[in-house]
Design a protein around this motif. Structure first.
Motif, PDB file in Angstrom:
ATOM      1  N   TRP A 391      11.387   7.611  -9.966  1.00  0.00           N
ATOM      2  CA  TRP A 391      10.474   8.323  -8.798  1.00  0.00           C
ATOM      3  C   TRP A 391       9.414   7.440  -8.710  1.00  0.00           C
ATOM      4  O   TRP A 391       8.725   7.053  -9.578  1.00  0.00           O
ATOM      5  N   LEU A 392       9.074   6.935  -7.304  1.00  0.00           N
ATOM      6  CA  LEU A 392       8.176   6.466  -7.022  1.00  0.00           C
ATOM      7  C   LEU A 392       7.142   7.160  -5.890  1.00  0.00           C
ATOM      8  O   LEU A 392       7.497   7.482  -5.070  1.00  0.00           O
ATOM      9  N   SER A 393       5.914   7.196  -6.376  1.00  0.00           N
ATOM     10  CA  SER A 393       4.865   7.874  -5.695  1.00  0.00           C
ATOM     11  C   SER A 393       4.382   7.008  -4.559  1.00  0.00           C
ATOM     12  O   SER A 393       4.203   5.650  -4.760  1.00  0.00           O
ATOM     13  N   GLY A 394       3.962   7.584  -3.356  1.00  0.00           N
ATOM     14  CA  GLY A 394       3.452   6.691  -2.572  1.00  0.00           C
ATOM     15  C   GLY A 394       1.884   6.025  -2.926  1.00  0.00           C
ATOM     16  O   GLY A 394       1.624   4.999  -2.223  1.00  0.00           O
ATOM     17  N   TYR A 395       1.327   6.875  -3.591  1.00  0.00           N
ATOM     18  CA  TYR A 395       0.041   6.101  -3.995  1.00  0.00           C
ATOM     19  C   TYR A 395      -0.032   4.923  -5.035  1.00  0.00           C
ATOM     20  O   TYR A 395      -1.184   4.217  -5.037  1.00  0.00           O
ATOM     21  N   GLU A 396       1.236   4.665  -5.297  1.00  0.00           N
ATOM     22  CA  GLU A 396       1.028   3.546  -6.450  1.00  0.00           C
ATOM     23  C   GLU A 396       1.375   2.206  -5.714  1.00  0.00           C
ATOM     24  O   GLU A 396       1.436   1.148  -6.410  1.00  0.00           O
ATOM     25  N   SER A 397       1.995   2.235  -4.495  1.00  0.00           N
ATOM     26  CA  SER A 397       2.346   0.861  -3.699  1.00  0.00           C
ATOM     27  C   SER A 397       2.183   1.247  -2.250  1.00  0.00           C
ATOM     28  O   SER A 397       2.899   2.156  -1.829  1.00  0.00           O
ATOM     29  N   PRO A 398       1.402   0.272  -1.790  1.00  0.00           N
ATOM     30  CA  PRO A 398       1.625   0.425  -0.198  1.00  0.00           C
ATOM     31  C   PRO A 398       2.760   0.432   0.524  1.00  0.00           C
ATOM     32  O   PRO A 398       3.100   0.739   1.459  1.00  0.00           O
ATOM     33  N   VAL A 399       3.952  -0.348  -0.211  1.00  0.00           N
ATOM     34  CA  VAL A 399       5.171  -0.352   0.429  1.00  0.00           C
ATOM     35  C   VAL A 399       5.884   0.923   0.382  1.00  0.00           C
ATOM     36  O   VAL A 399       6.227   1.596   1.275  1.00  0.00           O
ATOM     37  N   VAL A 400       5.756   1.648  -0.872  1.00  0.00           N
ATOM     38  CA  VAL A 400       6.334   2.922  -0.852  1.00  0.00           C
ATOM     39  C   VAL A 400       5.722   4.014   0.079  1.00  0.00           C
ATOM     40  O   VAL A 400       6.183   4.741   0.805  1.00  0.00           O
ATOM     41  N   SER A 401       4.357   3.652   0.244  1.00  0.00           N
ATOM     42  CA  SER A 401       3.487   4.608   1.248  1.00  0.00           C
ATOM     43  C   SER A 401       3.846   4.536   2.493  1.00  0.00           C
ATOM     44  O   SER A 401       4.126   5.411   3.355  1.00  0.00           O
ATOM     45  N   ARG A 402       4.192   3.162   2.882  1.00  0.00           N
ATOM     46  CA  ARG A 402       4.624   2.592   4.426  1.00  0.00           C
ATOM     47  C   ARG A 402       6.093   3.297   4.651  1.00  0.00           C
ATOM     48  O   ARG A 402       6.196   3.906   5.771  1.00  0.00           O
ATOM     49  N   ILE A 403       6.940   3.362   3.699  1.00  0.00           N
ATOM     50  CA  ILE A 403       8.326   3.836   3.691  1.00  0.00           C
ATOM     51  C   ILE A 403       8.169   5.461   3.942  1.00  0.00           C
ATOM     52  O   ILE A 403       8.791   5.801   4.810  1.00  0.00           O
ATOM     53  N   ASN A 404       7.251   6.302   3.103  1.00  0.00           N
ATOM     54  CA  ASN A 404       7.295   7.665   3.365  1.00  0.00           C
ATOM     55  C   ASN A 404       6.542   8.002   4.772  1.00  0.00           C
ATOM     56  O   ASN A 404       7.067   8.843   5.484  1.00  0.00           O
ATOM     57  N   LEU A 405       5.630   7.221   5.251  1.00  0.00           N
ATOM     58  CA  LEU A 405       5.259   7.219   6.794  1.00  0.00           C
ATOM     59  C   LEU A 405       6.350   7.069   7.798  1.00  0.00           C
ATOM     60  O   LEU A 405       6.485   7.928   8.838  1.00  0.00           O
ATOM     61  N   ARG A 406       7.072   6.133   7.446  1.00  0.00           N
ATOM     62  CA  ARG A 406       8.280   5.729   8.368  1.00  0.00           C
ATOM     63  C   ARG A 406       9.159   6.951   8.577  1.00  0.00           C
ATOM     64  O   ARG A 406       9.707   7.257   9.436  1.00  0.00           O
ATOM     65  N   ILE A 407       9.426   7.352   7.365  1.00  0.00           N
ATOM     66  CA  ILE A 407      10.572   8.600   7.379  1.00  0.00           C
ATOM     67  C   ILE A 407       9.725   9.758   8.063  1.00  0.00           C
ATOM     68  O   ILE A 407      10.431  10.558   8.967  1.00  0.00           O
ATOM     69  N   GLN A 408       8.577   9.932   7.945  1.00  0.00           N
ATOM     70  CA  GLN A 408       7.880  11.053   8.590  1.00  0.00           C
ATOM     71  C   GLN A 408       7.699  10.626  10.035  1.00  0.00           C
ATOM     72  O   GLN A 408       8.197  11.713  11.058  1.00  0.00           O
ATOM     73  N   ASP A 409       7.565   9.604  10.537  1.00  0.00           N
ATOM     74  CA  ASP A 409       7.546   9.378  11.938  1.00  0.00           C
ATOM     75  C   ASP A 409       8.832   9.425  12.835  1.00  0.00           C
ATOM     76  O   ASP A 409       8.688   9.773  13.976  1.00  0.00           O
ATOM     77  N   LEU A 410       9.788   9.160  11.869  1.00  0.00           N
ATOM     78  CA  LEU A 410      11.332   9.196  12.512  1.00  0.00           C
ATOM     79  C   LEU A 410      11.929  10.304  12.528  1.00  0.00           C
ATOM     80  O   LEU A 410      12.732  10.835  13.438  1.00  0.00           O
ATOM     81  N   THR A 411      11.510  11.132  11.602  1.00  0.00           N
ATOM     82  CA  THR A 411      12.409  12.636  11.528  1.00  0.00           C
ATOM     83  C   THR A 411      11.358  13.552  12.103  1.00  0.00           C
ATOM     84  O   THR A 411      11.851  14.730  12.666  1.00  0.00           O
ATOM     85  N   GLY A 412       9.988  13.207  12.332  1.00  0.00           N
ATOM     86  CA  GLY A 412       9.365  14.246  12.808  1.00  0.00           C
ATOM     87  C   GLY A 412       8.798  15.548  11.827  1.00  0.00           C
ATOM     88  O   GLY A 412       8.136  16.363  12.170  1.00  0.00           O
ATOM     89  N   LEU A 413       9.305  15.214  10.544  1.00  0.00           N
ATOM     90  CA  LEU A 413       9.015  16.282   9.431  1.00  0.00           C
ATOM     91  C   LEU A 413       7.810  15.857   8.689  1.00  0.00           C
ATOM     92  O   LEU A 413       7.566  14.604   8.501  1.00  0.00           O
ATOM     93  N   ASP A 414       7.046  16.756   8.132  1.00  0.00           N
ATOM     94  CA  ASP A 414       6.054  16.468   7.329  1.00  0.00           C
ATOM     95  C   ASP A 414       6.587  16.152   5.922  1.00  0.00           C
ATOM     96  O   ASP A 414       7.141  16.739   5.210  1.00  0.00           O
ATOM     97  N   VAL A 415       6.151  14.932   5.214  1.00  0.00           N
ATOM     98  CA  VAL A 415       6.718  14.283   4.138  1.00  0.00           C
ATOM     99  C   VAL A 415       5.473  14.625   2.942  1.00  0.00           C
ATOM    100  O   VAL A 415       5.675  14.202   1.898  1.00  0.00           O
TER     101      VAL A 415
END
Length: 540
Positions: A391-415
């Motif tokens: 399991w990877l958290s967004g706070y530990e890597s800017p790459v993971v954080s960027r991926i999480n934000l991409r999912i939120q933007d494309l699904t329209g759902l709050d991650v």
């Protein structure tokens, strides 16, 4: 020399982290790659030992050749030879000193370095559970993809880069592992393959008698008494004193005589009697999953239920995330995979660099994937989920954080209420049999500890191509989605009403050839109240 040995031992001792002992290697191809490097270094160490032994033998050989010539000359005229004072002195010196040095050389153990390396590495070796797990994986692949034993034995699989084959001893080992599981169907298949390869002239450490011993009993357990007797008689021709075979033959003859007596006492017609006494058809053991046949067909690319009329309604498009400012000028590629449930695939949605970063972050943390026991709620391993995850958290890597934000933007759902990014690597024949991502009504406490409601949707990244197998299939609706590196699929697990969509029951098919990496994001209900409002109808 001693310092070189110590250095080589220290180098090898750091090949694998201490945390790797023992880690269910068979459940992750990613972790098994470390074993390849370990074996390579052990081979290097073995070759160094061989060179040291060859050097030692070369010194002994030169000494023997020199003395052979000298003693030949000396024995022809001993007195004349020793009449020379130098020869007399050198004889005393050789016998008093040099032969002792040779003795020390012969007794010198050149294996110390290799044995030390083996001792260090053995703590990181796979164990019996790994070997059995890899063997069961081959049997699972055989059943799922309808492979015969000869095809598997010859290594004739689609998309293979490095072809390999199974020896008669390997086939025998597979049969034995099936036998220990009381899986007599696969025991028969693999013992017959081992026997075939021996009959074809293959040289092997396993003998025909041992194979026939297992094979005859496996056949008997499946109800084929005639064949069991035939195999037992063949065994006794090779080893007339075989105690178990002699006992089995007497027992088989007794059973057959009882059957004949029973047949005579019945009034059934010959055709009815034949029907009653006909041997049972050999079949794999039945699995507890009712949809297994549909699941396996979909894994093979069969049984798809998409009609041409429905397929015409599936489209591909450039998608801007419902006019998300980040994607208006640079929309992403999206295509429909299925209509009900709606499954969409995003193409080129994660870069190779991002994939490598995620894999590097996850690999040290990979642990055997677990499932939640529906009765106790305790996390435990299961034979129907063969993979490792991290399991990877967004706070530990800017790459993971960027991926999480991409999912939120494309699904329209709050991650922000979603679970962390889960990264999974599948093992030998790695799979996850049919399951739901959401908690059902009979599991009211499924995600209670998270306090974020049920899993409303699933986002799944494919982080590798898979040469053969490894599809994500939906048995309820007859859908198959195949892995493609750099893409992601998305679907809703719940209707807008909050009721579970049971058509989303899905599975990860066994990986036949290749290495499958995926990562997924489970998005929860909390935070979606205004992003995906509820409806009054259950199925809307």
């Amino acid at each position: 020399m001693a310092s070189v040995k110590i250095w080589s031992i220290l180098v090898l001792s750091f090949l694998l982290p201490h945390s790797y002992a023992h880690m269910d290697f068979f459940t992750s191809i990613g972790h098994m790659t470390d074993l390849i490097n370990t074996e390579k270094d052990l081979v290097t160490s073995l070759k160094d030992y061989i060179k040291a032994e060859e050097s030692k033998l070369e010194q002994i050989k030169k000494w023997a050749e020199k003395l052979d010539q000298l003693t030949d000359t000396a024995t022809k005229d001993p007195e004349g030879f020793l009449g020379h004072p130098v020869n007399a002195f050198k004889l005393m010196k050789r016998l008093n000193t040099e032969w002792g040095e040779l003795e020390n050389l012969v007794l010198k153990d050149m294996s110390d370095g290799f044995i030390s390396n083996m001792t260090i590495q053995r703590q990181y070796f796979p164990n019996d559970e790994d070997q059995a797990g890899a063997a069961k994986a081959l049997l699972r692949l055989q059943d799922t993809y309808n492979l015969d034993t000869d095809t598997l034995s010859r290594g004739n699989l689609p998309g293979v880069k490095h072809k390999s084959f199974l020896t008669a001893e390997d086939c025998f080992e597979l049969g034995k592992i099936a036998y220990t599981e009381a899986d007599y169907y696969h025991t028969e298949l693999w013992m017959e393959q081992a026997l075939k390869q021996l009959d074809d002239g293959e040289m092997s450490t396993v003998d025909t008698v041992s194979i026939l011993d297992y094979l005859s009993y496996a056949v008997y357990q499946q109800g084929d008494l005639d064949k069991a007797m035939m195999l037992t008689k063949r065994l006794l021709e090779l080893d007339p004193e075989h105690q178990r075979a002699n006992g089995n033959l007497k027992y088989f003859e007794y059973i057959m005589s009882k059957e004949k007596e029973a047949n005579k006492s019945t009034t059934k017609t010959d055709s009815q009697t034949d029907k009653e006494t006909k041997t049972k058809k050999k079949e794999p053991s039945k699995d507890y999953l009712p949809e297994r046949q549909k699941y396996e067909m979909l894994c093979r690319g069969e049984g798809l239920k998409m009609t041409p009329r429905r397929q015409k309604k599936l489209f591909c498009r450039y998608y801007d995330g419902n006019q998300n400012p980040k994607y208006i000028l640079g929309p992403v590629k999206q295509e429909d995979e299925w209509d009900k449930p709606r499954i969409v695939r995003f193409l080129e949605i994660i870069s190779d660099e991002e994939i490598e970063t995620v894999k590097e972050l996850a690999k040290p943390r990979l642990r055997r994937a677990t499932i939640s026991n529906p009765i106790t709620g305790v996390l435990e391993t299961a034979h129907y989920r063969i993979s490792k995850s991290a399991w990877l958290s967004g706070y530990e890597s800017p790459v993971v954080s960027r991926i999480n934000l991409r999912i939120q933007d494309l699904t329209g759902l709050d991650v922000s209420t979603a679970e962390e990014l889960q990264v999974a690597n599948y093992g030998v024949g790695g799979q996850y049999e049919p399951h739901f991502d959401f908690g059902r009504k009979d599991e009211p406490d499924a995600f209670k500890e998270l306090g974020t409601g049920n899993r409303i949707a699933t986002w799944l990244f494919y982080m590798s191509d898979v040469s053969a197998g490894g599809a994500t299939v939906f048995p309820e609706v007859g859908a198959s989605v195949w892995p493609k590196k750099g893409t992601a699929v998305f679907w809703y697990n719940l209707f807008p009403s909050g009721e579970g969509d049971y058509s989303t029951r899905h599975a990860a098919c066994p990986v036949l050839v290749g290495n499958k990496w995926v990562s997924n994001k489970w998005i929860h209900e909390r935070g979606q109240e205004f992003r995906r409002p509820c409806t009054l109808s259950e199925l809307e």
